[in-house]
Enzyme design. Structure first.
Site, mmCIF file in Angstrom:
data_model
loop_
_atom_site.group_PDB
_atom_site.id
_atom_site.type_symbol
_atom_site.label_atom_id
_atom_site.label_comp_id
_atom_site.label_asym_id
_atom_site.label_seq_id
_atom_site.Cartn_x
_atom_site.Cartn_y
_atom_site.Cartn_z
ATOM 1 N N ARG A 104 0.850 -1.182 0.000
ATOM 2 C CA ARG A 104 0.000 0.000 0.000
ATOM 3 C C ARG A 104 0.884 1.229 0.000
ATOM 4 O O ARG A 104 1.721 1.401 0.891
ATOM 5 C CB ARG A 104 -0.847 -0.053 1.270
ATOM 6 C CG ARG A 104 -2.102 0.714 1.190
ATOM 7 C CD ARG A 104 -2.966 0.426 2.382
ATOM 8 N NE ARG A 104 -2.362 0.836 3.640
ATOM 9 C CZ ARG A 104 -3.058 1.187 4.703
ATOM 10 N NH1 ARG A 104 -4.363 1.168 4.667
ATOM 11 N NH2 ARG A 104 -2.465 1.527 5.812
ATOM 12 N N THR A 108 -0.756 7.590 -0.880
ATOM 13 C CA THR A 108 -2.080 7.531 -1.521
ATOM 14 C C THR A 108 -2.960 6.434 -0.934
ATOM 15 O O THR A 108 -4.171 6.428 -1.152
ATOM 16 C CB THR A 108 -1.926 7.224 -3.022
ATOM 17 O OG1 THR A 108 -1.345 5.904 -3.146
ATOM 18 C CG2 THR A 108 -1.004 8.225 -3.707
ATOM 19 N N ASP A 200 0.980 -2.633 12.327
ATOM 20 C CA ASP A 200 1.340 -3.093 10.974
ATOM 21 C C ASP A 200 1.585 -4.604 11.011
ATOM 22 O O ASP A 200 2.581 -5.073 11.576
ATOM 23 C CB ASP A 200 2.602 -2.350 10.498
ATOM 24 C CG ASP A 200 2.887 -2.642 9.031
ATOM 25 O OD1 ASP A 200 3.006 -3.828 8.667
ATOM 26 O OD2 ASP A 200 2.975 -1.687 8.252
ATOM 27 N N ASP A 203 4.977 -5.929 9.504
ATOM 28 C CA ASP A 203 6.133 -5.622 10.357
ATOM 29 C C ASP A 203 6.143 -6.493 11.608
ATOM 30 O O ASP A 203 7.196 -6.934 12.067
ATOM 31 C CB ASP A 203 6.122 -4.141 10.756
ATOM 32 C CG ASP A 203 6.592 -3.243 9.631
ATOM 33 O OD1 ASP A 203 7.280 -3.756 8.721
ATOM 34 O OD2 ASP A 203 6.271 -2.041 9.655
#
Ligand code: PRP
Ligand code: URA
Length: 209
Positions: A104, A108, A200, A203
């Site tokens: 991603r 944006t 995340d 991660d």
């Protein structure tokens, strides 16, 4: 409109709370993601077709139900979806595995494709797309579009946590796709992260932050 299955089994909710805890380290995080995938797989495969076969037990011969051998494929969205693969293969060891690489764009929030490798006969298979997080829904929607362009028809989406935006997006873009998740959280923050979420997922699975 595609249905959304929120799996509220106590074992799933307990394990999800472990993932949410910021103090959970990489090793436990990875292990619990995999366990959750196994539990979710049990629910997401409830409609697998069965066929009757004759089996001789040590006591008598009778007819029993076994899987009809429908062809399945799982398709993790890289990277974070990889964390769910082994958990699914625990229950469906013969499933083929395709990979779609999307990240991603942090500015944006639009998905950017960087990798794709799918089984040759993917169009004939029932598919479960894997990604722990459904945030804006952009990545999952793009992956499903991609699979449909290859001729795939029967697609399910499995996420651990979904945001309402992501669910709306999938229902709008792909009303034929059923979504399975363990929780629908409140909202997204300004960076497109699910709140409260778990951070995340990629991660935390791979220890990259
Ligand atoms: C995360 C996650 C999803 C996507 C969800 O991946 O694993 O693929 O974001 O967001 P969306 O619903 O708004 O598209 P990320 O882009 O962080 O890549 P990674 O798995 O490589 O870490
Ligand atoms: N991707 C993640 O890994 N976590 C989020 O909360 C949103 C997108």
């Amino acid at each position: 409109m595609g249905s959304v299955h929120i799996l509220e089994h106590p074992l799933l909710q307990h394990k999800l709370a472990i993932l949410r805890d910021e103090n959970t380290g990489v090793r436990d995080f990875r292990e619990v993601v995999s366990e959750i995938a196994t539990l979710m797989c049990y629910e997401a495969t409830r409609d697998l077709p069965l066929q009757e076969v004759e089996i001789k037990t040590p006591v008598a011969t009778d007819r029993f139900q076994v899987l009809a051998g429908k062809k399945l494929a799982i398709v993790p969205i890289l990277r974070a979806g990889l964390g769910m693969v082994d958990g699914i293969l625990t229950l469906i060891p013969s499933a083929k595995v395709g990979h779609i690489g999307l990240y991603r764009d942090p500015e944006t929030l639009e998905p950017v494709e960087y990798y794709c490798k799918l089984p040759n006969d993917i169009a004939e298979r029932d598919i479960i797309v894997l990604d722990p997080m459904l945030a804006t829904g952009g990545s999952a929607s793009a992956a499903i579009r991609f699979l449909k362009n290859y001729g795939c028809k029967n697609i399910k989406l499995m996420n651990i946590i979904a945001a309402p935006n992501g669910i709306e997006r999938i229902q709008k873009d792909h009303p034929d796709v059923e979504v399975y998740c363990a929780a629908v959280d409140k909202c997204l923050n300004d960076h497109g992260y699910i709140v409260p979420g778990l951070g995340d997922a990629g991660d935390r699975i791979f220890g990259t932050k």
